[in-house]
Motif scaffolding. Structure first.
Motif, short mmCIF file in Angstrom:
data_model
loop_
_atom_site.label_atom_id
_atom_site.label_comp_id
_atom_site.label_asym_id
_atom_site.label_seq_id
_atom_site.Cartn_x
_atom_site.Cartn_y
_atom_site.Cartn_z
N LYS A 1 0.84 -1.19 0.00
CA LYS A 1 0.00 0.00 0.00
C LYS A 1 0.89 1.24 0.00
CE LYS A 1 -3.65 -2.57 0.28
NZ LYS A 1 -4.42 -2.84 -0.93
N SER B 1 2.18 5.01 1.16
CA SER B 1 2.33 5.78 2.39
C SER B 1 2.70 7.22 2.01
CB SER B 1 3.43 5.18 3.27
OG SER B 1 4.71 5.41 2.69
N ALA C 1 -0.98 0.30 -7.95
CA ALA C 1 -0.34 1.31 -7.11
C ALA C 1 -0.05 2.60 -7.88
CB ALA C 1 0.95 0.75 -6.51
N ARG D 1 -1.74 6.08 -6.97
CA ARG D 1 -0.85 7.18 -6.57
C ARG D 1 -1.21 8.44 -7.35
NH1 ARG D 1 5.62 7.64 -7.68
NH2 ARG D 1 5.88 9.69 -6.75
N LEU E 1 -5.02 8.67 1.70
CA LEU E 1 -4.39 7.34 1.64
C LEU E 1 -5.35 6.27 2.13
CD1 LEU E 1 -0.86 8.33 2.94
CD2 LEU E 1 -1.33 7.31 0.70
N GLU E 2 -6.08 6.56 3.20
CA GLU E 2 -7.03 5.59 3.75
C GLU E 2 -8.17 5.32 2.77
OE1 GLU E 2 -9.95 5.10 7.63
OE2 GLU E 2 -8.31 6.55 7.71
N ASN F 1 -6.16 3.55 -0.73
CA ASN F 1 -5.34 2.33 -0.62
C ASN F 1 -6.12 1.03 -0.82
OD1 ASN F 1 -2.51 2.62 -0.48
ND2 ASN F 1 -2.63 3.40 1.61
N PRO F 2 -7.39 0.94 -0.38
CA PRO F 2 -8.13 -0.31 -0.61
C PRO F 2 -8.34 -0.65 -2.09
CG PRO F 2 -9.15 0.93 1.16
CD PRO F 2 -8.12 1.83 0.54
N ILE G 1 -5.98 -0.74 -4.31
CA ILE G 1 -4.77 -1.38 -4.85
C ILE G 1 -4.91 -2.88 -4.69
CG2 ILE G 1 -2.27 -1.62 -4.60
CD1 ILE G 1 -2.21 1.25 -3.52
N ASP H 1 -4.23 -6.88 -4.08
CA ASP H 1 -3.49 -7.50 -2.98
C ASP H 1 -2.57 -8.64 -3.40
OD1 ASP H 1 -4.88 -5.80 -1.21
OD2 ASP H 1 -6.54 -7.21 -1.11
#
Length: 198
Positions: free
Chosen positions: A3, A5, A48, A52, A74-75, A78-79, A81, A83
């Motif tokens: 994820k 940052s 990603a 971004r 970000l919160e 990010n989900p 992206i 896994d």
């Protein structure tokens, strides 16, 4: 897939300088990450890099530079992206004419649950749709949905061995099916982590 940052993001000033080259890179990258399903439906696969870009654009538009605001973006993003065992996509129903759009969205209720991906020789994988919130009413579906396709390890192994990849919709009001081009297949394969042998 890791994820994002704060360390992965440019400041607003840095992004102002980097944006033209970064935007060109992302747009070129996105060309192999979209799949047209018929004339009016399209999957835009996220990763990603695309996320971004979305975050940087939101920070730029909203002039966000405080840590709490950056953390919120970000919160939120990010989900989206993948896994390593799935694909995540924005699903768009694209009708230019507002009257036609309203009519079709009424006919296409439930379509987001009927979108599938299929590795050759394997079962279809139907989308898990709109995990964040319901985007459908009793009268119509939304023109935008967020989908997740979960793959079994055997499917990932088959793709790594060269299996073809298909996509489609089996909604009665909008059937569609195709085999993905090699460039798109290779781009999506990069989202997956090969299963480890025990």
């Amino acid at each position: 897939m890791a994820k994002l940052s704060r360390d992965d993001l440019w400041s607003l000033e840095e992004y102002a300088q980097e944006r033209p080259a970064f935007r060109a890179r992302v747009l070129a990258h996105k060309k192999t990450r979209q799949v047209a399903l018929g004339q009016h439906a399209r999957l835009y696969f996220e990763d990603a890099l695309t996320i971004r870009y979305q975050i940087q654009e939101m920070l730029r538009i909203e002039r966000v530079f405080e840590p709490a605001g950056i953390a919120e973006e970000l919160e939120a993003y990010n989900p989206l992206i993948p896994d390593g065992q799935n694909w995540k996509a924005t699903f768009m129903l694209e009708y230019e004419d507002p009257a036609e759009r309203a009519l079709r969205l009424g006919e296409l209720i439930g379509i987001e649950d009927r979108v599938w991906m299929q590795v050759a020789g394997c079962d279809r994988v139907y989308a898990i749709a709109d995990e964040d919130l319901d985007r459908e009413t009793a009268d119509k579906t939304s023109s935008v949905h967020f989908l997740r396709f979960e793959l079994a390890p055997s499917m990932i192994s088959a793709l790594n061995a060269g299996a073809a990849l298909g996509a489609g919709i089996d909604h009665p009001a909008y059937p569609a099916e195709l085999v993905l081009e090699d460039a798109v297949r290779e781009s999506l394969l990069a989202d997956l982590v090969a299963p480890t042998l025990n």
